[in-house]
Design a protein around this motif. Structure first.
Motif, PDB file in Angstrom:
ATOM      1  N   LYS A 136      -5.477  -7.644  -0.368  1.00 27.20           N
ATOM      2  CA  LYS A 136      -5.046  -7.039  -1.561  1.00 27.20           C
ATOM      3  C   LYS A 136      -6.135  -7.019  -2.640  1.00 27.20           C
ATOM      4  N   PRO A 150       0.883  -1.300  -0.012  1.00 25.57           N
ATOM      5  CA  PRO A 150      -0.001   0.146   0.135  1.00 25.57           C
ATOM      6  C   PRO A 150       0.724   1.432   0.038  1.00 25.57           C
ATOM      7  N   LEU A 162      -3.526   0.726  -3.419  1.00 26.06           N
ATOM      8  CA  LEU A 162      -2.965  -0.391  -4.101  1.00 26.06           C
ATOM      9  C   LEU A 162      -2.899  -0.142  -5.730  1.00 26.06           C
ATOM     10  N   ASP A 192      -3.443   3.741   1.960  1.00 28.23           N
ATOM     11  CA  ASP A 192      -3.641   2.254   1.729  1.00 28.23           C
ATOM     12  C   ASP A 192      -4.384   2.121   0.486  1.00 28.23           C
TER      13      ASP A 192
END
Length: 636
Positions: free
Chosen positions: A127, A75, A92, A90
């Motif tokens: 994820k 992240p 991705l 956070d």
């Protein structure tokens, strides 16, 4: 106002759209837009993964920057500065897909928790991220932002809210490529394809435009909604007022009422077959059961299959749950301490809206606890509580053309995605001949709106559903599946065949894991360029050889076979005299030979051509089912 969300814009505040928020997934190896709103002319700076991007808000306060060729990972945090500063946390980078359509992609993991209990309990995929778009519609303008919503990571506390198809697709892609996956769900049960297409794109479909026009008048929409609400309230109010089970003394869900004169019905049953033809109203059902001692003080769930249409259910006189329409399965948790050793009473108040009441057969009717259960099929006492006319039809305003596009899809189109998954068609089965044209329009419209010409588009073909045919017949469901297959003529499209994953008695079949994994298989080939067999056999051409017809296929993979090892089923053949009859069929190499001894001059073949061709069993060696087809298409 939460400054990270742009459902309201302020001239003096930095505001971000709902999608650009904590936990988001950005598309790798692409040009990714980050956008928002600030004061007109205000400088805006975005800092992300060691890079700085600068821009200035326009006269309307909108701004955007573009991030290029991000590598999978995270992240990360993103800092966005104007007069205010927002830090989005956070983040991705990986693969992002949007999934849209009807209820079968909207359907959540909560609904399939009994089908896949381990996937719920053992879910730990930080994820994999999911964003659910709330229902909203507008017939005059596309929205620039969503009203609410947030990104959620997959864990036992959140997974039940995820799209089941979306989750199993994302999980497969995540495990295959070891990258984060984001899935954006924008779907509404019952919605026709027209509701997801922009107004300008619908210009090539005059009937849809005519349907849309009155809904562009806000006052007309308000009037329709008001009338529908009054009609529904009036019908339900009259039903409740005239229901003897609620008004004639002690209610019929009470434990000690006299039911000695109540007749008996064997459940599950279709009420019409029990002498209640075209019945609309209320029927009360009661069953006394013996509860074993080992079931006490344990978590117990009451399974009542599916009921047409609505129900309110009671155990020992206490209300335990209700569902107001026919499609969801009835699974009610029994409060601890309510059951007692020995005799217990289950009462079900069934509301029949339109003359087709039923406890659906081939479903589970049990009281279930760990390691023990009580069968609930068999004799139930029943009594009619009220008889009324059918519930008046209402207008589902949110299903009208372009409304869901404007309210739910348009706010997504600035967000860079890898591709789209489309699971829809049930609502359009009464008009299958229109579907391919609308499908092409939708694909082209979405690719234009996202400004991604190579936008991979994966279409989930409708599974088998409905009563099984005893002889070959016409089928609107089969015609719509055919139209879905026609979409393969568009570049960068794929169709997953699911003719073996349906349930004859449920519009919402439970095998969502298989559906999601087949979508992922199609994505691996169409979107990610893998060389693999991603489809079952697809009809290519036919050759008449004497009194037989040889069918050739593409996508035969390693060869053809019968899924269950039995003779091939659900092939039909037509002779010059007309009329299809069931046919023999056998595999010879990469072809299937079809014949019937009574047909000497065959002219056409059909395979799995029915609403529910449950017996169809032709697959390739990789186990993927052959797509239903007909060789006698009138337009070919």
């Amino acid at each position: 106002m939460d400054k990270t969300h742009g459902s309201e814009k302020s001239a003096s505040q930095l505001v971000l759209p709902r999608l650009v928020s904590n936990g988001m997934v950005l598309q790798r190896a692409a040009t990714v837009r980050i956008w928002g709103w600030a004061a007109a002319g205000e400088p805006v700076t975005v800092n992300f993964i060691g890079e700085q991007y600068k821009t200035r808000a326009g006269d309307d306060g909108s701004w955007e920057v573009f991030l290029k060729d991000l590598e999978a990972g995270g992240p990360y945090d993103m800092e966005i500065k104007a007069s205010d500063t927002i830090v989005v946390k956070d983040i991705l980078v990986g693969e992002v897909w949007v999934g849209s359509g009807q209820s079968n992609i909207e359907l959540m993991m909560e609904r399939v928790k009994d089908q896949y209990p381990d996937d719920i309990i053992n879910c730990s995929y930080p994820k994999i991220r999911h964003f659910s778009v709330s229902q909203r519609y507008d017939f005059n303008k596309p929205y620039s932002d969503l009203s609410d919503g947030c990104w959620e990571a997959a864990c036992p506390e959140t997974i039940r809210r995820f799209s089941a198809v979306g989750y199993f697709f994302a999980k497969t892609i995540h495990e295959k490529y070891n990258v984060p996956v984001g899935f954006i769900k924008a779907a509404i049960g019952g919605s026709p394809i027209e509701s997801w297409i922009s107004e300008e794109a619908l210009a090539s479909h005059p009937e849809a435009v005519r349907t849309l026009l009155p809904y562009k008048d806000d006052e007309y929409v308000k009037k329709v909604l008001t009338i529908d609400e009054k009609i529904t309230d009036s019908w339900l109010g009259s039903l409740n007022k005239n229901d003897a089970g609620l008004t004639a003394g002690e209610p019929w869900y009470a434990e000690n009422i006299d039911t000695s004169d109540w007749p008996v019905m064997e459940l599950p049953a279709n009420f019409e077959n029990e002498g209640l033809k075209n019945f609309s109203g209320v029927i009360w059902f009661r069953k006394e059961i013996e509860v074993p001692e080992e079931m006490l003080d344990k978590p117990v769930r009451l399974w009542l299959g599916r009921i047409v249409d609505g129900d309110k259910t009671y155990v020992n006189g206490q209300f335990v749950g209700e569902i107001t329409y026919q499609y969801p399965p009835r699974k009610y948790d029994i409060p601890q301490g309510l059951l007692r050793k020995g005799k217990n009473l289950i009462t079900v108040r069934v509301m029949c809206n339109n003359g087709s009441g039923e406890f659906i057969s081939d479903k589970t009717y049990k009281l279930i606890a760990p390691d023990c259960s009580v069968d609930l099929t068999g004799q139930w006492k029943y009594k009619v509580g009220a008889i009324c006319g059918p519930q008046p039809e209402t207008t589902f305003v949110h299903w009208q053309p372009t409304g869901l596009h404007n309210g739910m899809l348009a706010p997504l189109t600035k967000y860079t995605v890898k591709g789209a998954i489309w699971y829809q068609g049930e609502a359009n089965t009464p008009r299958p001949q229109e579907y391919y044209g609308l499908m092409r329009t939708l694909v082209e419209d979405w690719r234009k709106k996202w400004n991604q010409d190579s936008f991979p588009f994966i279409i989930v073909q409708l599974p088998n559903y409905g009563v099984r045919d005893k002889c070959p017949s016409e089928s609107q469901w089969a015609e719509l599946r055919e139209a879905q297959m026609d979409s393969l003529c568009m570049p960068d499209t794929a169709v997953t065949v699911n003719i073996d994953l349906g349930e004859w008695n449920d519009l919402h079949p439970l095998r969502k894991k298989d559906v999601g994994e087949r979508i992922a298989l199609a994505a691996r080939k169409t979107a990610y360029g893998e060389e693999l067999v991603a489809s079952g056999p697809v009809y290519r051409d036919m050759e008449v050889i004497g009194n037989k017809i040889a069918i050739s296929f593409s996508n035969t993979g390693s060869g053809l076979k019968s899924r269950d090892g039995a003779v091939l089923r659900h092939f039909a053949i037509e002779g010059k005299a007309g009329g299809f009859v069931w046919a023999n069929a056998k595999i010879e190499g990469h072809r299937v030979i079809v014949w019937n001894e009574g047909i000497t001059e065959p002219v056409a073949v059909r395979y799995a051509w029915a609403d529910n061709p449950e017996a169809a069993n032709l697959v390739n060696m990789e186990g993927l089912p052959a797509a239903p087809f007909r060789t006698d298409r009138p337009d070919k």
